[in-house]
Scaffold this active site. Structure first.
Site, mmCIF file in Angstrom:
data_model
loop_
_atom_site.group_PDB
_atom_site.id
_atom_site.type_symbol
_atom_site.label_atom_id
_atom_site.label_comp_id
_atom_site.label_asym_id
_atom_site.label_seq_id
_atom_site.Cartn_x
_atom_site.Cartn_y
_atom_site.Cartn_z
ATOM 1 N N LYS A 187 28.062 38.210 38.655
ATOM 2 C CA LYS A 187 26.994 37.135 39.539
ATOM 3 C C LYS A 187 26.899 37.547 40.981
ATOM 4 O O LYS A 187 27.800 37.115 41.572
ATOM 5 C CB LYS A 187 27.303 35.646 39.009
ATOM 6 C CG LYS A 187 26.318 34.820 39.455
ATOM 7 C CD LYS A 187 26.449 33.478 39.930
ATOM 8 C CE LYS A 187 26.770 33.363 41.260
ATOM 9 N NZ LYS A 187 25.791 33.785 42.320
ATOM 10 N N GLU A 262 39.534 36.448 47.258
ATOM 11 C CA GLU A 262 39.374 36.965 48.680
ATOM 12 C C GLU A 262 38.608 35.987 49.525
ATOM 13 O O GLU A 262 37.222 35.651 49.564
ATOM 14 C CB GLU A 262 38.471 38.544 48.481
ATOM 15 C CG GLU A 262 39.049 39.407 49.381
ATOM 16 C CD GLU A 262 40.399 39.640 49.240
ATOM 17 O OE1 GLU A 262 41.171 39.410 50.044
ATOM 18 O OE2 GLU A 262 40.473 40.631 48.237
ATOM 19 N N CYS A 296 34.487 38.245 56.720
ATOM 20 C CA CYS A 296 35.875 37.372 56.290
ATOM 21 C C CYS A 296 37.072 37.687 57.252
ATOM 22 O O CYS A 296 37.876 36.732 57.539
ATOM 23 C CB CYS A 296 36.388 37.625 54.752
ATOM 24 S SG CYS A 296 36.461 39.175 54.430
ATOM 25 N N GLU A 393 35.974 28.302 60.225
ATOM 26 C CA GLU A 393 35.347 29.729 60.200
ATOM 27 C C GLU A 393 34.112 29.387 60.372
ATOM 28 O O GLU A 393 33.199 28.770 59.682
ATOM 29 C CB GLU A 393 35.652 30.268 58.761
ATOM 30 C CG GLU A 393 35.032 31.504 58.599
ATOM 31 C CD GLU A 393 35.408 32.194 57.230
ATOM 32 O OE1 GLU A 393 34.931 31.455 56.180
ATOM 33 O OE2 GLU A 393 35.698 33.298 56.909
HETATM 34 P P1 NAI Z 1 30.404 30.639 48.364
HETATM 35 O O1 NAI Z 1 31.696 30.646 48.182
HETATM 36 O O2 NAI Z 1 29.554 29.278 47.992
HETATM 37 O O3 NAI Z 1 29.326 31.580 47.619
HETATM 38 C C1 NAI Z 1 30.055 32.766 47.143
HETATM 39 C C2 NAI Z 1 29.821 33.231 45.687
HETATM 40 O O4 NAI Z 1 30.114 32.021 45.030
HETATM 41 C C3 NAI Z 1 28.092 33.047 45.352
HETATM 42 O O5 NAI Z 1 27.899 33.965 44.621
HETATM 43 C C4 NAI Z 1 27.997 31.891 45.256
HETATM 44 O O6 NAI Z 1 26.745 31.707 44.188
HETATM 45 C C5 NAI Z 1 29.209 31.461 44.231
HETATM 46 N N1 NAI Z 1 29.529 30.119 43.702
HETATM 47 C C6 NAI Z 1 29.064 28.944 44.571
HETATM 48 N N2 NAI Z 1 29.751 27.958 44.055
HETATM 49 C C7 NAI Z 1 30.298 28.022 42.809
HETATM 50 C C8 NAI Z 1 30.869 27.623 41.868
HETATM 51 N N3 NAI Z 1 31.151 26.270 41.603
HETATM 52 N N4 NAI Z 1 31.509 28.474 40.555
HETATM 53 C C9 NAI Z 1 31.200 29.736 40.615
HETATM 54 N N5 NAI Z 1 30.810 30.370 41.696
HETATM 55 C C10 NAI Z 1 30.254 29.606 42.788
HETATM 56 O O7 NAI Z 1 29.724 30.684 49.786
HETATM 57 P P2 NAI Z 1 28.565 30.373 50.502
HETATM 58 O O8 NAI Z 1 28.211 28.926 50.186
HETATM 59 O O9 NAI Z 1 27.427 31.462 50.475
HETATM 60 O O10 NAI Z 1 29.084 30.451 52.264
HETATM 61 C C11 NAI Z 1 29.702 29.223 52.795
HETATM 62 C C12 NAI Z 1 30.878 29.741 53.812
HETATM 63 O O11 NAI Z 1 31.759 30.475 53.122
HETATM 64 C C13 NAI Z 1 30.240 30.737 54.749
HETATM 65 O O12 NAI Z 1 29.915 30.071 56.028
HETATM 66 C C14 NAI Z 1 31.595 31.484 55.161
HETATM 67 O O13 NAI Z 1 32.390 30.628 56.165
HETATM 68 C C15 NAI Z 1 32.323 31.621 53.944
HETATM 69 N N6 NAI Z 1 32.001 33.028 53.327
HETATM 70 C C16 NAI Z 1 33.110 33.820 53.261
HETATM 71 C C17 NAI Z 1 33.105 35.082 52.537
HETATM 72 C C18 NAI Z 1 33.977 35.968 52.701
HETATM 73 O O14 NAI Z 1 33.901 37.079 52.416
HETATM 74 N N7 NAI Z 1 35.405 35.445 52.614
HETATM 75 C C19 NAI Z 1 31.582 35.542 52.111
HETATM 76 C C20 NAI Z 1 30.634 34.396 52.045
HETATM 77 C C21 NAI Z 1 30.989 33.006 52.693
#
Ligand code: NAI
Ligand code: MG
Length: 490
Positions: A187, A262, A296, A393
């Site tokens: 996904k 990660e 990240c 972050e």
């Molecule tokens: P997120 O963790 O919500 O999204 C990442 C992925 O997880 C997306 O594909 C999303 O659809 C999926 N996801 C969201 N909720 C889920 C659930 N309940 N069950 C399964 N999959 C789920 O991150 P988001 O909302 O895009 O960004 C929020 C913050 O997270 C950012 O501001 C940043 O601080 C952090 N972040 C960190 C990343 C990294 O590389 N470590 C990458 C993206 C965001």
């Protein structure tokens, strides 16, 4: 600074549906969602909004391809060959991929072409070479037995990825999964589904059998959560926010899935007074502003030793003020927009907090332009450990500079966070550098460099920055189970 608005050709979008069992199909519900160009706030196209029924179909296809299907019967070396072919097909389209990634994500096309894509190719080829080199061992147990281990694929891997490096995250996830013989339901992030869908098409053209790779675009709490809860999925590999990982861990507990995470960071980047300050400033600048600060491992807490502080701040401020912002599809752009309005709003709120909590803004501090989600490269000086810009972050182009003098105090402060993804130190003192590398609680430590990534070097977090490692041999092992076989020789 602004880039010149050149005449830009928009890349073509070829795939917007779910890719399940080798076929393109709309979501079972018929629903779609918009993906936005963050530089213009315009809709690029509608994409199928997958949910539970689509995940169910994708898992069924992945199970079939795994349980006695073509993937499990194929020789490991032939799996590797198909992966090499996939990398070759991507390379043939490298410019189109860079443009599509830039359009959907907002990252500068030059960075996508020269940064992300070479790493994508390297990662796929690195793991392609591993496919026929996954060995067990023989073990001299007590008694007249022959005991050996086999490394077998974990099964169907559910893979959930974020939007900051969309294609690279695909490669980090598909590479070890395919090499070890797993099948995949992925996904992609709702903000950036387009390159992942195109990659699925190329995987089919490369000859990877139907059902081995399935892609279901959609949202986290619906498609993502269905994948996590599905009893037919053996493992979840997730990259994103630690709060999402907490939900995933709970959702996966029912079926006790294998989990690798990660997650985020608040990585310390330490500048000692004896460092080459030009290099340290350039490294801190890239370590924070790369990819619009959406990394990240961003070096978002820059600790500068007092004697070097004034000179260092001046150098970084000048670099930040010279950074060229503009249309990410223009080749001379160095910084594009943030990925979406939610991220833009979050970053702007942290800039407000930084000012309100008494940090001194020495560069940027505002929106850039009036269209698209652009944020000026922002540098805060005089930041203290308790300020929210030093703790949370931000995931945007906002650098926090803190000062230190005492070494033990620095080490304690560097570790005073629930994150532990990366860390760096700039110094000419080799003993200090190694001592820092030993004592900092982080999965990656860079010495006199930053953001050096390689498919062979494991990456991942201590503490709440993650679980398990990606890349290298460790990344591969996370997609395998160990089986012990004991044969009586009597
Ligand atoms: P997120 O963790 O919500 O999204 C990442 C992925 O997880 C997306 O594909 C999303 O659809 C999926 N996801 C969201 N909720 C889920 C659930 N309940 N069950 C399964 N999959 C789920 O991150 P988001 O909302 O895009 O960004 C929020 C913050 O997270 C950012 O501001 C940043 O601080 C952090 N972040 C960190 C990343 C990294 O590389 N470590 C990458 C993206 C965001
Ligand atoms: Mg979220």
């Amino acid at each position: 600074m602004a880039t010149a608005e050149s005449t830009i050709k928009l890349p073509k979008v070829k795939h917007t549906e779910c890719f399940i069992d080798g076929k393109w199909r709309p979501a079972a519900s018929g629903k779609t969602f918009e993906t936005i160009n963050p530089a213009t706030e315009e809709v690029i196209c509608e994409v199928a909004e997958g949910d539970k029924p689509d995940i169910d179909a994708a898992v069924k296809a992945a199970r079939k391809a795994f349980d006695g299907g073509p993937w499990s019967k194929m020789d490991a070396r032939d799996r590797g060959k198909l992966m090499f072919r996939l990398a070759d097909l991507i390379e043939e389209e490298i410019d189109e991929f860079a443009a599509l990634e830039s359009l959907d994500n907002g990252k500068p096309i030059n960075e996508a072409r020269k940064g992300d894509l070479p790493l994508v190719l390297d990662c796929l080829r690195y793991y392609a070479g591993y496919a026929d080199k996954i060995h067990g061992s023989t073990i001299p147990i007590r008694g007249n037995y022959f005991t050996y281990t086999r490394r077998e694929p974990v099964g169907v891997a559910g893979q959930i990825i974020p939007w900051n490096f969309p294609m690279l995250m695909v490669a980090w996830k598909w590479g070890p999964a395919l090499a070890s013989g797993c099948t995949i339901v992925m996904k992609p992030a709702e903000q950036t589904p387009l390159t992942c869908l195109r990659l699925a098409q190329l995987a089919q053209e490369a000859g990877i059998p139907d059902g081995v790779i399935n892609v279901v675009p959609g949202f986290g709490p619906t498609a993502g959560a269905s994948l996590v809860k599905h009893p037919g999925v053996d493992k979840i590999a997730f990259t994103g926010e630690h709060r999402t990982a907490q939900i995933i861990m709970r959702d996966a507990s029912e079926t006790l899935k294998r989990l690798t995470f990660e997650l985020g960071g608040k990585s310390p980047n330490v500048v000692m007074a004896d460092a080459d300050l030009d290099k340290a400033a350039a490294g801190a600048y890239i370590g924070l502003f790369l990819n619009q600060g959406q990394c990240c491992c961003a070096g978002s807490r820059v600790f500068v030793q007092k004697a070097a502080h004034a000179e260092f701040v001046d150098k970084v401020r000048k670099l930040a003020q010279k950074r060229r912002l503009g249309n990410p599809l223009s080749p001379d752009t160095e910084q594009g927009p943030q990925v979406d309005k939610a991220q833009f709003d979050k970053i702007m709120s942290y800039i407000e907090k930084g000012n309100a909590e008494g940090a001194k803004c020495v560069a940027g501090g505002d929106r850039f332009g009036d269209r698209g989600y652009f944020v000026q490269p922002t540098v805060f000086d005089g930041v203290t450990d308790s300020m929210s810009i030093a703790q949370d972050e931000i995931f945007g182009p906002v650098m926090s500079i803190l000062t230190f003098d005492d070494w033990e105090d620095l080490l304690a402060r560097a570790n005073n966070t629930f994150y532990g993804l990366a860390a760096a130190i700039w110094t000419k003192n080799i003993s200090r550098a190694h001592e820092f590398a030993k004592r900092v609680r982080a999965g990656t430590v860079w010495v006199n460099c930053y953001d050096v990534f390689d498919a062979g070097a494991p990456f991942g977090g201590f503490k709440m920055s993650g679980q398990g490692r990606e890349l290298g041999e460790e990344g591969l092992k996370a997609y395998t189970e160990s089986k012990t076989v004991t044969v009586s020789l009597d």
